[in-house]
Design a protein around this motif. Structure first.
Motif, PDB file in Angstrom:
ATOM      1  N   THR A 101      11.091 -90.270  27.841  1.00  0.00           N
ATOM      2  CA  THR A 101      10.608 -90.100  29.214  1.00  0.00           C
ATOM      3  C   THR A 101      10.454 -88.642  29.621  1.00  0.00           C
ATOM      4  O   THR A 101       9.526 -88.302  30.341  1.00  0.00           O
ATOM      5  CB  THR A 101      11.549 -90.785  30.232  1.00  0.00           C
ATOM      6  OG1 THR A 101      12.857 -90.197  30.135  1.00  0.00           O
ATOM      7  CG2 THR A 101      11.625 -92.288  29.989  1.00  0.00           C
ATOM      8  N   HIS A 102      11.377 -87.766  29.201  1.00  0.00           N
ATOM      9  CA  HIS A 102      11.238 -86.339  29.550  1.00  0.00           C
ATOM     10  C   HIS A 102      12.144 -85.495  28.674  1.00  0.00           C
ATOM     11  O   HIS A 102      12.955 -86.017  27.914  1.00  0.00           O
ATOM     12  CB  HIS A 102      11.486 -86.095  31.039  1.00  0.00           C
ATOM     13  CG  HIS A 102      12.896 -86.353  31.484  1.00  0.00           C
ATOM     14  ND1 HIS A 102      13.396 -87.623  31.651  1.00  0.00           N
ATOM     15  CD2 HIS A 102      13.910 -85.508  31.805  1.00  0.00           C
ATOM     16  CE1 HIS A 102      14.648 -87.542  32.072  1.00  0.00           C
ATOM     17  NE2 HIS A 102      14.992 -86.274  32.159  1.00  0.00           N
ATOM     18  N   ALA A 103      11.989 -84.164  28.801  1.00  0.00           N
ATOM     19  CA  ALA A 103      12.542 -83.252  27.795  1.00  0.00           C
ATOM     20  C   ALA A 103      13.996 -82.847  28.010  1.00  0.00           C
ATOM     21  O   ALA A 103      14.544 -82.100  27.211  1.00  0.00           O
ATOM     22  CB  ALA A 103      11.667 -81.984  27.726  1.00  0.00           C
ATOM     23  N   LEU A 112      17.923 -82.500  27.804  1.00  0.00           N
ATOM     24  CA  LEU A 112      18.783 -82.737  26.646  1.00  0.00           C
ATOM     25  C   LEU A 112      19.494 -84.094  26.699  1.00  0.00           C
ATOM     26  O   LEU A 112      19.688 -84.729  25.666  1.00  0.00           O
ATOM     27  CB  LEU A 112      19.818 -81.609  26.577  1.00  0.00           C
ATOM     28  CG  LEU A 112      20.523 -81.404  25.243  1.00  0.00           C
ATOM     29  CD1 LEU A 112      19.525 -81.187  24.117  1.00  0.00           C
ATOM     30  CD2 LEU A 112      21.491 -80.231  25.339  1.00  0.00           C
ATOM     31  N   ASP A 113      19.832 -84.554  27.903  1.00  0.00           N
ATOM     32  CA  ASP A 113      20.533 -85.848  27.987  1.00  0.00           C
ATOM     33  C   ASP A 113      19.567 -87.022  27.788  1.00  0.00           C
ATOM     34  O   ASP A 113      19.977 -88.178  27.872  1.00  0.00           O
ATOM     35  CB  ASP A 113      21.328 -85.980  29.293  1.00  0.00           C
ATOM     36  CG  ASP A 113      20.461 -85.938  30.531  1.00  0.00           C
ATOM     37  OD1 ASP A 113      19.499 -85.156  30.560  1.00  0.00           O
ATOM     38  OD2 ASP A 113      20.744 -86.698  31.477  1.00  0.00           O
ATOM     39  N   HIS A 114      18.292 -86.724  27.502  1.00  0.00           N
ATOM     40  CA  HIS A 114      17.318 -87.765  27.154  1.00  0.00           C
ATOM     41  C   HIS A 114      16.711 -87.581  25.751  1.00  0.00           C
ATOM     42  O   HIS A 114      16.080 -88.497  25.239  1.00  0.00           O
ATOM     43  CB  HIS A 114      16.202 -87.826  28.215  1.00  0.00           C
ATOM     44  CG  HIS A 114      16.719 -88.307  29.540  1.00  0.00           C
ATOM     45  ND1 HIS A 114      16.499 -89.581  30.016  1.00  0.00           N
ATOM     46  CD2 HIS A 114      17.501 -87.693  30.462  1.00  0.00           C
ATOM     47  CE1 HIS A 114      17.113 -89.723  31.189  1.00  0.00           C
ATOM     48  NE2 HIS A 114      17.729 -88.587  31.479  1.00  0.00           N
ATOM     49  N   VAL A 115      16.877 -86.391  25.168  1.00  0.00           N
ATOM     50  CA  VAL A 115      16.287 -86.147  23.834  1.00  0.00           C
ATOM     51  C   VAL A 115      17.289 -85.638  22.783  1.00  0.00           C
ATOM     52  O   VAL A 115      16.957 -85.563  21.600  1.00  0.00           O
ATOM     53  CB  VAL A 115      15.116 -85.120  23.894  1.00  0.00           C
ATOM     54  CG1 VAL A 115      14.040 -85.575  24.861  1.00  0.00           C
ATOM     55  CG2 VAL A 115      15.604 -83.712  24.272  1.00  0.00           C
ATOM     56  N   GLY A 120       7.529 -87.310  38.115  1.00  0.00           N
ATOM     57  CA  GLY A 120       7.713 -86.164  39.015  1.00  0.00           C
ATOM     58  C   GLY A 120       9.045 -85.441  38.904  1.00  0.00           C
ATOM     59  O   GLY A 120       9.503 -84.823  39.860  1.00  0.00           O
ATOM     60  N   HIS A 121       9.676 -85.459  37.741  1.00  0.00           N
ATOM     61  CA  HIS A 121      11.029 -84.907  37.575  1.00  0.00           C
ATOM     62  C   HIS A 121      11.023 -83.605  36.768  1.00  0.00           C
ATOM     63  O   HIS A 121      11.774 -82.675  37.058  1.00  0.00           O
ATOM     64  CB  HIS A 121      11.885 -85.991  36.911  1.00  0.00           C
ATOM     65  CG  HIS A 121      13.221 -85.570  36.439  1.00  0.00           C
ATOM     66  ND1 HIS A 121      14.257 -85.261  37.296  1.00  0.00           N
ATOM     67  CD2 HIS A 121      13.722 -85.420  35.187  1.00  0.00           C
ATOM     68  CE1 HIS A 121      15.323 -84.938  36.582  1.00  0.00           C
ATOM     69  NE2 HIS A 121      15.026 -85.020  35.312  1.00  0.00           N
ATOM     70  N   LEU A 122      10.159 -83.547  35.755  1.00  0.00           N
ATOM     71  CA  LEU A 122       9.917 -82.338  34.956  1.00  0.00           C
ATOM     72  C   LEU A 122       8.424 -82.343  34.658  1.00  0.00           C
ATOM     73  O   LEU A 122       7.791 -83.404  34.742  1.00  0.00           O
ATOM     74  CB  LEU A 122      10.617 -82.417  33.587  1.00  0.00           C
ATOM     75  CG  LEU A 122      12.091 -82.164  33.440  1.00  0.00           C
ATOM     76  CD1 LEU A 122      12.421 -81.993  31.953  1.00  0.00           C
ATOM     77  CD2 LEU A 122      12.535 -80.938  34.198  1.00  0.00           C
ATOM     78  N   GLY A 154      13.464 -93.815  33.750  1.00  0.00           N
ATOM     79  CA  GLY A 154      13.771 -92.462  33.267  1.00  0.00           C
ATOM     80  C   GLY A 154      14.510 -91.752  34.395  1.00  0.00           C
ATOM     81  O   GLY A 154      15.311 -92.381  35.090  1.00  0.00           O
ATOM     82  N   ASP A 155      14.232 -90.459  34.620  1.00  0.00           N
ATOM     83  CA  ASP A 155      14.775 -89.769  35.795  1.00  0.00           C
ATOM     84  C   ASP A 155      13.641 -89.595  36.792  1.00  0.00           C
ATOM     85  O   ASP A 155      12.552 -89.138  36.420  1.00  0.00           O
ATOM     86  CB  ASP A 155      15.322 -88.384  35.417  1.00  0.00           C
ATOM     87  CG  ASP A 155      16.640 -88.479  34.667  1.00  0.00           C
ATOM     88  OD1 ASP A 155      17.110 -89.618  34.441  1.00  0.00           O
ATOM     89  OD2 ASP A 155      17.181 -87.425  34.298  1.00  0.00           O
ATOM     90  N   LEU A 156      13.904 -89.929  38.063  1.00  0.00           N
ATOM     91  CA  LEU A 156      12.875 -89.814  39.093  1.00  0.00           C
ATOM     92  C   LEU A 156      13.031 -88.501  39.839  1.00  0.00           C
ATOM     93  O   LEU A 156      14.137 -88.088  40.171  1.00  0.00           O
ATOM     94  CB  LEU A 156      12.992 -90.979  40.077  1.00  0.00           C
ATOM     95  CG  LEU A 156      12.719 -92.347  39.457  1.00  0.00           C
ATOM     96  CD1 LEU A 156      13.083 -93.446  40.437  1.00  0.00           C
ATOM     97  CD2 LEU A 156      11.248 -92.457  39.044  1.00  0.00           C
TER      98      LEU A 156
END
Ligand code: ZN
Length: 430
Positions: free
Chosen positions: A58-60, A62-65, A140-142, A161-163
């Motif tokens: 969903t986005h870059a 670190l806690d997601h990749v 709209g988060h990163l 993901g993160d909003l």
């Protein structure tokens, strides 16, 4: 379809969720645990990486990749999809993590293997994995962040993901999701709405004016991606009303990310794009200097104010901000401005409470002004989460501390929505 959380259950880090259906197994995010949960990065994934058909990111952050390289270390050889902006930012973030993580759960060769399997997937571009169809919509988060809309077996599933924080200016607002049979949603700020963004920016400018006018230094601990650029943007937009002073972006990683931003224009807001069309880079306020070397950074300790120093790490877990604070925290002329989350019990929290602190071996009294500007948060506040989830009959909550998820859950239940907390390893039918 079935969804199983393998991370970010009752906590804000370690996002990883397995979506199964229509003959496919797709992992949504594969993030690192951070803070006190770091040892969990070494625990088994809970699924066999070799059994996955695809990974969608969903986005870059670190806690997601952060655990993606470990997937390859354990034999995964399939594609990893994300937007082009996410792929560019992810490289900077993972390479930095490789340098600073203490727990070595991946190496350079795992990163290389990951890079060889990255595939761009743009917003609303359909991705077919066996019988599943998946899309990323703008979160709209990163720059490049997305939420996932998946369809299969006649059902629809959404993962938030993160909003992002809708009030902010640099990124576009999150899109609203279509109605789904189940939404897996974050609840980071499930317990409270953010303060008005306009009021946040006004307070920020007042602190700058007051501190710089008396010759002080303004220290802003900042994350290299998104927050640093957001702050630079507001310094730029208000440069004519601020006291003139040099602005030091003292972070090689933030400098690297800022240099990428002009390449990420389609992922930034129309306001930002309009500046670039006029040939103006709104992330370069007057007086901006990019600090690269450690010697140059240390020289700033001896230099007289006024000045603004943006340095990492944002959560004071290390980095150059520490030596700046060591030199300037006891001087009442100066100010520290927190524009991001500070973990419970951490150094930032003690500074906010004005307790004596130990930094790099020295015990210091906090005499500088200290401010917390929560309005700069990159996450949706409670009111925005409620609005984003308004049409959804069933919601599963993850990515938040337990009491925050419970608060959000109560409000959803009051509206008649079915709600539960996502549990690690517990499968939920969509
Ligand atoms: Zn994030």
């Amino acid at each position: 379809m079935r969804i199983t959380p393998y991370g970010a259950s009752r906590t804000v880090t370690g996002s990883a969720h397995l979506l199964e259906g229509a003959g496919a197994r797709v992992l949504l995010d594969c993030g690192m645990y951070q803070g006190e949960k770091e040892e969990k990065n070494l625990e088994p994934f809970g699924f066999d990486p070799r059994s996955l058909d695809a990974v969608l990111v969903t986005h870059a952050h670190l806690d997601h990749v952060g655990r993606l390289p470990r997937l390859f270390r354990e034999g995964y050889r399939g594609p990893v999809y994300a937007t082009r902006a996410t792929l560019l930012l992810m490289e900077v973030i993972l390479e930095d993590a490789l340098k600073v993580t203490e727990e070595a759960f991946f190496e350079e060769k795992d990163l290389k293997e990951l890079y060889a399997h990255l595939r761009p997937l743009e917003y609303k571009e359909p991705l077919r994995v066996r019988g599943l169809e998946l899309q990323l919509w703008n979160a709209g988060h990163l720059p490049g962040s997305g939420f996932v809309v998946a369809e299969g077996e006649g059902r629809r599933f959404v993962f938030s993901g993160d909003l992002g924080n809708r009030q902010k200016v640099v990124l576009p607002d999150p899109e609203l999701p279509p109605q789904a049979d189940l939404v897996l949603s974050e609840g980071t700020y499930g317990d409270r709405p953010h303060r008005s963004f306009q009021a946040t920016v006004e307070e920020f400018l007042e602190i700058l004016d007051r501190t710089l006018s008396r010759g002080g230094k303004v220290y802003i601990p900042t994350f290299a991606v998104e927050r640093a650029q957001e702050i630079l943007f507001h310094l730029f937009e208000n440069q004519d009303r601020l006291v003139r002073a040099p602005i030091y972006l003292d972070s090689p990683m933030a400098n690297r990310v800022s240099a990428l931003y002009p390449r990420l224009l389609p992922y930034l807001s129309l306001e930002v794009q309009a500046y670039f069309r006029k040939g103006v880079n709104p992330f370069e306020p007057r007086g901006l200097r990019h600090v690269e070397s450690a010697e140059e950074s240390k020289r700033l300790n001896r230099a007289e104010g006024p000045m603004v120093v943006l340095a990492g790490s944002g959560m004071l877990s290390g980095g150059r901000i520490l030596h700046h604070l060591k030199h300037g925290l006891s001087d009442p002329k100066n100010a520290v401005v927190f524009v991001g989350y500070q973990p419970r019990g951490g150094l930032g929290e003690r500074i906010i409470r004005k307790e004596p602190v130990r930094i790099l071996g020295e015990v210091l009294e906090v005499r500088a002004e200290v401010h917390t500007l929560g309005g700069f948060s990159g996450h949706a506040g409670q009111d925005e989460l409620l609005d984003w989830l308004k049409d959804q009959p069933r919601v599963l909550l993850v990515h938040g501390e337990e009491e925050k998820l419970l608060k959000l859950g109560q409000l959803l239940a009051l509206r008649g929505q079915e709600v539960a907390l996502g549990e690690w390893g517990t499968k939920e039918e969509v």
